[in-house]
Design an enzyme around this catalytic site. Structure first.
Site, PDB file in Angstrom:
ATOM      1  N   GLU A 127       0.813  -1.224   0.000  1.00 15.54           N
ATOM      2  CA  GLU A 127       0.000   0.000   0.000  1.00 15.54           C
ATOM      3  C   GLU A 127       0.844   1.271   0.000  1.00 15.54           C
ATOM      4  OE1 GLU A 127      -3.668  -1.571   2.765  1.00 15.54           O
ATOM      5  OE2 GLU A 127      -1.909  -0.781   3.793  1.00 15.54           O
ATOM      6  N   CYS A 155       0.625  33.115  11.456  1.00 11.50           N
ATOM      7  CA  CYS A 155       0.986  33.771  12.702  1.00 11.50           C
ATOM      8  C   CYS A 155       1.440  32.758  13.736  1.00 11.50           C
ATOM      9  CB  CYS A 155      -0.180  34.615  13.207  1.00 11.50           C
ATOM     10  SG  CYS A 155      -0.411  36.035  12.148  1.00 11.50           S
ATOM     11  N   GLU A 156       2.571  32.152  13.471  1.00 13.47           N
ATOM     12  CA  GLU A 156       3.217  31.163  14.338  1.00 13.47           C
ATOM     13  C   GLU A 156       4.706  31.284  14.061  1.00 13.47           C
ATOM     14  OE1 GLU A 156       2.132  28.402  16.229  1.00 13.47           O
ATOM     15  OE2 GLU A 156       0.025  28.947  15.990  1.00 13.47           O
ATOM     16  N   TYR A 209       6.261  17.465  11.948  1.00 14.29           N
ATOM     17  CA  TYR A 209       7.277  16.415  12.062  1.00 14.29           C
ATOM     18  C   TYR A 209       8.703  16.933  11.991  1.00 14.29           C
ATOM     19  CZ  TYR A 209       3.315  13.571  10.321  1.00 14.29           C
ATOM     20  OH  TYR A 209       2.111  12.965  10.128  1.00 14.29           O
ATOM     21  N   ARG A 244       3.845  19.633   7.292  1.00 14.55           N
ATOM     22  CA  ARG A 244       4.760  18.568   7.713  1.00 14.55           C
ATOM     23  C   ARG A 244       5.993  19.082   8.455  1.00 14.55           C
ATOM     24  NH1 ARG A 244       7.362  15.601   4.677  1.00 14.55           N
ATOM     25  NH2 ARG A 244       7.366  13.776   6.013  1.00 14.55           N
ATOM     26  N   TYR A 250       1.055  14.130   1.525  1.00 16.11           N
ATOM     27  CA  TYR A 250       0.799  14.693   2.862  1.00 16.11           C
ATOM     28  C   TYR A 250       0.997  16.201   2.919  1.00 16.11           C
ATOM     29  CZ  TYR A 250       1.003   9.729   3.801  1.00 16.11           C
ATOM     30  OH  TYR A 250       0.781   8.386   3.750  1.00 16.11           O
ATOM     31  N   GLY A 260       1.843   5.022  -0.522  1.00 11.84           N
ATOM     32  CA  GLY A 260       1.188   6.325  -0.690  1.00 11.84           C
ATOM     33  C   GLY A 260       2.229   7.312  -1.174  1.00 11.84           C
TER      34      GLY A 260
HETATM   35  C1  PLP Z   1      -0.375   5.697   5.830  1.00  9.99           C
HETATM   36  C2  PLP Z   1      -0.637   4.305   5.415  1.00  9.99           C
HETATM   37  C3  PLP Z   1      -0.138   3.824   4.209  1.00  9.99           C
HETATM   38  C4  PLP Z   1       0.728   4.641   3.281  1.00  9.99           C
HETATM   39  O1  PLP Z   1       1.868   5.115   3.893  1.00  9.99           O
HETATM   40  P1  PLP Z   1       3.005   5.821   2.977  1.00  9.99           P
HETATM   41  O2  PLP Z   1       4.049   6.166   3.961  1.00  9.99           O
HETATM   42  O3  PLP Z   1       2.389   7.015   2.355  1.00  9.99           O
HETATM   43  O4  PLP Z   1       3.417   4.814   1.972  1.00  9.99           O
HETATM   44  C5  PLP Z   1      -0.452   2.544   3.848  1.00  9.99           C
HETATM   45  N1  PLP Z   1      -1.227   1.751   4.633  1.00  9.99           N
HETATM   46  C6  PLP Z   1      -1.729   2.191   5.806  1.00  9.99           C
HETATM   47  C7  PLP Z   1      -2.576   1.299   6.609  1.00  9.99           C
HETATM   48  C8  PLP Z   1      -1.446   3.466   6.239  1.00  9.99           C
HETATM   49  O5  PLP Z   1      -1.935   3.895   7.401  1.00  9.99           O
END
Ligand code: PLP
Length: 427
Positions: A279, A350-351, A323, A319, A379, A281
């Site tokens: 998965e 304003c931070e 972070y 971010r 993100y 992202g």
């Molecule tokens: C956030 C998340 C992802 C994707 O994370 P990336 O760092 O963007 O690859 C995949 N699966 C789950 C369950 C997540 O919470």
């Protein structure tokens, strides 16, 4: 003439800034496709059943859904809002995975009624609830179980989710009992296991470790309970290169290592090879996006620091404030100038903490210059806010020589759209 301009994905960023205004989120469809194909092609070499599921929380809107659909990938959603976005884009519902540690009853009903492909069960409460809601609708929901395998991935501590001390998932020690229970439920069809060990992970070792742990669990479930696990979802988190962080993950090698391990353990234990799902992202959209800003006020404190302010900040990219993320940037209209100076890029909120980049070397900055911050595809928009009542910028999509708006910029009217003045003040 133009060769001092920053070219992104074949487009002159200064022309884009002039045409669409700033701040501006710029996404490249070409780069998204390239990133996705690296993963898909790596899996194809392995001769196994696999699925690449894009994690929509990194960046989602209807246009992105259309690209993901066209690429033939699956889609992770984590809320009714993301699910509704996918529906609006006619995304195939059977390719959707629904995550979340506290999905609401309304969201679960929506998922059942839309026929979402997999619901990822996060805890026992949700299992009972989904079973009941499914039976009431004469449906059987196909589920994966999110397991916390207790692996600590090397990444920034605020974005770790894989340890046992996590709000997410079922501790591995409790997994067998819950899966056995689910197996006997009329509204539930047990398809597989899921884990996700963190985000912006820079090496492939934790994925190998976690694959081994999960295969161990699959083996126990098969041997002790005669339950076949069809799918192993290893989550996302594959890191990309920002300014200081460099990912050592080679997708092709990593997928080879994981697949080899899964095939070997399956064979040794006479298990069918589970379908491997990942998965990603950030890996798919992170470097496919940049943000263009215009420089305004510049404040030089001699001997201390030069602050260069831009017309955006933590509202469009939280971010750094969240972070401590570190970004790289170019002065997009002065690419070939060598008179560099060290400056710090300040957001407009304003931070005092609203700083985009501390201490970056750029050509001499002046008001009106365009700053391009790199790798903002993941993100940024998805975590944006209206803090200080600042409207969100528009987003454009580049495809070969074309550029079109895929998210309209918010207007001041959008800012007050949901405001209500109570009757006693309204006279
Ligand atoms: C956030 C998340 C992802 C994707 O994370 P990336 O760092 O963007 O690859 C995949 N699966 C789950 C369950 C997540 O919470």
């Amino acid at each position: 003439m133009k060769n001092n301009h920053f070219i992104f994905s074949g487009h002159d960023t200064i022309e884009l800034a002039n045409k669409f205004g700033t701040p501006l989120y710029v996404m490249s469809e070409d780069i998204i496709r390239k990133n996705a194909n690296v993963i898909v092609d790596s899996f194809k070499k392995q001769g196994i059943d696999f699925e690449v599921v894009y994690a929509g929380k990194a960046l989602l809107n209807t246009a992105i859904c259309c690209i993901i659909k066209d690429l033939g990938l699956g889609l992770d959603v984590v809320s009714g809002g993301e699910l509704y976005t996918a529906k609006k884009a006619s995304f195939p519902m059977d390719k959707i995975f629904f995550h979340g540690n506290n999905k609401s009853i309304e969201e679960l009903i929506m998922a059942i009624e839309l026929g979402v492909g997999r619901i990822v069960i996060d805890n026992e409460y949700e299992l009972e609830l989904l079973n009941r809601l499914s039976i009431e609708r004469k449906k059987k929901s196909k589920v994966l179980f999110r397991i916390t395998p207790g692996v600590e991935a090397h990444t920034h501590k605020y974005i770790q989710t894989g340890q046992e001390d996590s709000k997410f998932g079922i501790p591995i020690g409790e997994a067998e009992e819950i899966i056995l229970k689910a197996y006997k439920m009329d509204g539930i069809s047990v398809m597989g296991l899921h884990c996700h060990i963190g985000s912006q992970i820079l090496e492939d070792r934790p994925y190998k470790v976690v694959s081994d742990i999960m295969m161990g669990l699959i083996k126990r479930i098969n041997e002790k309970h005669r339950i076949k696990i069809h799918e192993l979802n290893l989550g996302g988190g594959f890191g990309i290169n920002y300014s200081e962080e460099k990912s050592l993950i080679n997708m092709d090698e990593m997928i080879n290592k994981i697949s080899t391990l899964v095939k070997r353990v399956s064979k040794e234990n006479n298990l069918g090879i589970p379908k491997i799902i990942i998965e990603p992202g950030r890996y798919i959209v992170g470097n496919a996006g940049i943000t263009l800003y215009e420089i305004g006020a510049i404040k030089n404190i001699p001997g201390i620091r030069k602050y260069v302010s831009i017309n955006g900040g933590m509202t469009d990219n939280p971010r750094i404030a969240l972070y401590g993320a570190k970004y790289n940037a170019y002065l997009a209209n002065k690419m070939n100038q060598n008179n560099k100076e060290i400056v710090s890029i300040a957001g407009r909120c304003c931070e005092s903490g609203d700083m985009l980049i501390w201490d970056i070397s750029l050509p001499h900055c002046e008001a009106g210059d365009i700053l391009a911050v790199l790798n903002t595809g993941a993100y940024n928009y998805s975590m944006s806010s209206n803090y200080n009542r600042i409207p969100r910028p528009p987003m454009i999509l580049l495809m070969e020589d074309r550029a079109e708006v895929i998210i309209e910029g918010e207007t001041l009217d959008d800012i007050v759209r949901n405001d209500k003045i109570p009757s006693w003040l309204n006279n």
